[in-house]
Design a protein around this motif. Sequence first.
Motif, PDB file in Angstrom:
ATOM      1  N   TYR A  51       7.550   0.427 -10.144  1.00 34.36           N
ATOM      2  CA  TYR A  51       6.673   1.419  -9.521  1.00 34.36           C
ATOM      3  C   TYR A  51       6.276   2.502 -10.519  1.00 34.36           C
ATOM      4  O   TYR A  51       5.087   2.851 -10.649  1.00 34.36           O
ATOM      5  CB  TYR A  51       7.370   2.029  -8.306  1.00 34.36           C
ATOM      6  CG  TYR A  51       6.814   3.364  -7.873  1.00 34.36           C
ATOM      7  CD1 TYR A  51       5.486   3.493  -7.476  1.00 34.36           C
ATOM      8  CD2 TYR A  51       7.614   4.508  -7.878  1.00 34.36           C
ATOM      9  CE1 TYR A  51       4.967   4.720  -7.089  1.00 34.36           C
ATOM     10  CE2 TYR A  51       7.106   5.729  -7.493  1.00 34.36           C
ATOM     11  CZ  TYR A  51       5.788   5.836  -7.094  1.00 34.36           C
ATOM     12  OH  TYR A  51       5.276   7.055  -6.724  1.00 34.36           O
ATOM     13  N   LEU A  52       7.274   3.035 -11.254  1.00 38.48           N
ATOM     14  CA  LEU A  52       6.976   4.089 -12.228  1.00 38.48           C
ATOM     15  C   LEU A  52       6.087   3.585 -13.359  1.00 38.48           C
ATOM     16  O   LEU A  52       5.233   4.310 -13.857  1.00 38.48           O
ATOM     17  CB  LEU A  52       8.275   4.659 -12.803  1.00 38.48           C
ATOM     18  CG  LEU A  52       9.032   5.653 -11.929  1.00 38.48           C
ATOM     19  CD1 LEU A  52      10.222   6.211 -12.686  1.00 38.48           C
ATOM     20  CD2 LEU A  52       8.133   6.787 -11.462  1.00 38.48           C
ATOM     21  N   GLU A  53       6.277   2.330 -13.764  1.00 40.19           N
ATOM     22  CA  GLU A  53       5.440   1.758 -14.824  1.00 40.19           C
ATOM     23  C   GLU A  53       3.980   1.687 -14.378  1.00 40.19           C
ATOM     24  O   GLU A  53       3.072   2.051 -15.128  1.00 40.19           O
ATOM     25  CB  GLU A  53       5.951   0.365 -15.183  1.00 40.19           C
ATOM     26  CG  GLU A  53       5.222  -0.266 -16.354  1.00 40.19           C
ATOM     27  CD  GLU A  53       5.794  -1.621 -16.732  1.00 40.19           C
ATOM     28  OE1 GLU A  53       5.082  -2.401 -17.382  1.00 40.19           O
ATOM     29  OE2 GLU A  53       6.957  -1.905 -16.370  1.00 40.19           O
ATOM     30  N   ALA A  66       3.157  -1.236  -5.256  1.00 39.35           N
ATOM     31  CA  ALA A  66       4.436  -1.076  -5.965  1.00 39.35           C
ATOM     32  C   ALA A  66       5.285  -0.011  -5.295  1.00 39.35           C
ATOM     33  O   ALA A  66       6.506  -0.162  -5.163  1.00 39.35           O
ATOM     34  CB  ALA A  66       4.193  -0.717  -7.435  1.00 39.35           C
ATOM     35  N   PHE A  67       4.647   1.073  -4.854  1.00 37.92           N
ATOM     36  CA  PHE A  67       5.404   2.122  -4.159  1.00 37.92           C
ATOM     37  C   PHE A  67       5.936   1.617  -2.821  1.00 37.92           C
ATOM     38  O   PHE A  67       7.072   1.895  -2.441  1.00 37.92           O
ATOM     39  CB  PHE A  67       4.537   3.359  -3.916  1.00 37.92           C
ATOM     40  CG  PHE A  67       5.231   4.404  -3.088  1.00 37.92           C
ATOM     41  CD1 PHE A  67       6.230   5.185  -3.640  1.00 37.92           C
ATOM     42  CD2 PHE A  67       4.921   4.580  -1.740  1.00 37.92           C
ATOM     43  CE1 PHE A  67       6.897   6.136  -2.887  1.00 37.92           C
ATOM     44  CE2 PHE A  67       5.577   5.519  -0.976  1.00 37.92           C
ATOM     45  CZ  PHE A  67       6.571   6.299  -1.554  1.00 37.92           C
ATOM     46  N   LYS A  68       5.114   0.863  -2.095  1.00 34.05           N
ATOM     47  CA  LYS A  68       5.539   0.331  -0.801  1.00 34.05           C
ATOM     48  C   LYS A  68       6.777  -0.552  -0.960  1.00 34.05           C
ATOM     49  O   LYS A  68       7.738  -0.446  -0.191  1.00 34.05           O
ATOM     50  CB  LYS A  68       4.404  -0.467  -0.162  1.00 34.05           C
ATOM     51  CG  LYS A  68       4.729  -1.075   1.199  1.00 34.05           C
ATOM     52  CD  LYS A  68       3.509  -1.773   1.781  1.00 34.05           C
ATOM     53  CE  LYS A  68       3.809  -2.371   3.155  1.00 34.05           C
ATOM     54  NZ  LYS A  68       4.774  -3.492   3.068  1.00 34.05           N
ATOM     55  N   ASP A  93       9.675   1.731  -1.742  1.00 31.27           N
ATOM     56  CA  ASP A  93      10.028   2.548  -0.595  1.00 31.27           C
ATOM     57  C   ASP A  93      10.793   1.738   0.459  1.00 31.27           C
ATOM     58  O   ASP A  93      11.659   2.272   1.153  1.00 31.27           O
ATOM     59  CB  ASP A  93       8.749   3.132   0.018  1.00 31.27           C
ATOM     60  CG  ASP A  93       9.020   4.309   0.926  1.00 31.27           C
ATOM     61  OD1 ASP A  93       9.895   5.130   0.596  1.00 31.27           O
ATOM     62  OD2 ASP A  93       8.351   4.414   1.971  1.00 31.27           O
ATOM     63  N   GLU A  94      10.502   0.458   0.536  1.00 29.24           N
ATOM     64  CA  GLU A  94      11.210  -0.419   1.468  1.00 29.24           C
ATOM     65  C   GLU A  94      12.445  -1.052   0.839  1.00 29.24           C
ATOM     66  O   GLU A  94      13.096  -1.899   1.451  1.00 29.24           O
ATOM     67  CB  GLU A  94      10.250  -1.503   1.962  1.00 29.24           C
ATOM     68  CG  GLU A  94       9.096  -0.940   2.796  1.00 29.24           C
ATOM     69  CD  GLU A  94       8.061  -1.988   3.166  1.00 29.24           C
ATOM     70  OE1 GLU A  94       8.161  -3.128   2.649  1.00 29.24           O
ATOM     71  OE2 GLU A  94       7.156  -1.665   3.949  1.00 29.24           O
ATOM     72  N   ARG A  95      12.749  -0.626  -0.412  1.00 26.38           N
ATOM     73  CA  ARG A  95      13.918  -1.112  -1.151  1.00 26.38           C
ATOM     74  C   ARG A  95      13.880  -2.630  -1.352  1.00 26.38           C
ATOM     75  O   ARG A  95      14.894  -3.311  -1.334  1.00 26.38           O
ATOM     76  CB  ARG A  95      15.229  -0.701  -0.475  1.00 26.38           C
ATOM     77  CG  ARG A  95      15.463   0.810  -0.418  1.00 26.38           C
ATOM     78  CD  ARG A  95      15.387   1.449  -1.801  1.00 26.38           C
ATOM     79  NE  ARG A  95      15.802   2.846  -1.786  1.00 26.38           N
ATOM     80  CZ  ARG A  95      14.958   3.881  -1.685  1.00 26.38           C
ATOM     81  NH1 ARG A  95      13.667   3.669  -1.563  1.00 26.38           N
ATOM     82  NH2 ARG A  95      15.423   5.124  -1.715  1.00 26.38           N
ATOM     83  N   ILE A  96      12.656  -3.136  -1.547  1.00 23.04           N
ATOM     84  CA  ILE A  96      12.467  -4.542  -1.900  1.00 23.04           C
ATOM     85  C   ILE A  96      12.131  -4.653  -3.382  1.00 23.04           C
ATOM     86  O   ILE A  96      12.645  -5.502  -4.096  1.00 23.04           O
ATOM     87  CB  ILE A  96      11.335  -5.180  -1.054  1.00 23.04           C
ATOM     88  CG1 ILE A  96      11.698  -5.116   0.432  1.00 23.04           C
ATOM     89  CG2 ILE A  96      11.096  -6.631  -1.483  1.00 23.04           C
ATOM     90  CD1 ILE A  96      10.561  -5.524   1.356  1.00 23.04           C
ATOM     91  N   GLY A  97      11.235  -3.778  -3.833  1.00 18.35           N
ATOM     92  CA  GLY A  97      10.816  -3.789  -5.222  1.00 18.35           C
ATOM     93  C   GLY A  97      11.690  -2.921  -6.104  1.00 18.35           C
ATOM     94  O   GLY A  97      12.653  -2.298  -5.651  1.00 18.35           O
TER      95      GLY A  97
END
Length: 243
Positions: free
Chosen positions: A57-59, A43-45, A48-52
């Motif tokens: 990610y925070l959830e 989720a972070f990746k 970080d790549e502005r895809i997700g």
Amino acid sequence: MIAAFFDIDGTIFRNSLLTEHFKKLIKYDLLDFSEYDRRVKEAFKLWDERIGNYDSYLEDLTGTYVDAIKGLPIKYNDFVADKVVELKGNKVYTYTREMIKWHKSQGHLVIFISGSPDFLVSRMAKKWNADDFCGSTYHTCENGTFTGEISPMWDSKNKLKSIHMFCEKYNIDLDKSFAYGDTHGDITMLELVGHPKAINPSLELLTNIKNTPSLKDKTEIIIERKDVIYSVNSDVKVLNNNL
């Protein structure tokens, strides 16, 4: 009494206090990195790549964090929480840092309302001279460990309850008061006050501001990037919709 209500993560602090605390717990071998790696890394990746989505990610992070600290002794947690604020507590936005100082100089109440754990919010409130605070409550056992149960403060419903509680406590005039937030969880704070400020707002928050007449007319949108701070109104063009 005039008050200024501040969210912390993404509004004052240029990251998430919970994230920093999680990393420090892993660094000091108080939590197992494999759980973070398994549940949060992807989720972070994507974020970080502005895809997700950042909220996704925070959830994932929050759910993993709550499970991970169950059974953690408070004395160890307090040591790590002190380190987080000592080492990271100055990582704040220039605009909100200066607004805190301005409100204090005007005799306004400064109140932090954050979804981060209360033991981190309390430390940030002390560091930045806030008059009061409210964060997510992480419940503990009689034996001095965390139960894994929480009373959240990251959603708009609970932030609304907190503001009403502070209004009763301090006799606050909301029409003359200020609120600062960055995500949809802060929308009730912005709606309630006479002077709402959206700080680097998420797409969801900005969209709701645009679609809510009472907010659209009175909300100032503050953007801080690199070494420049600028203000726009709710008519700002959103490029996401045109990509």
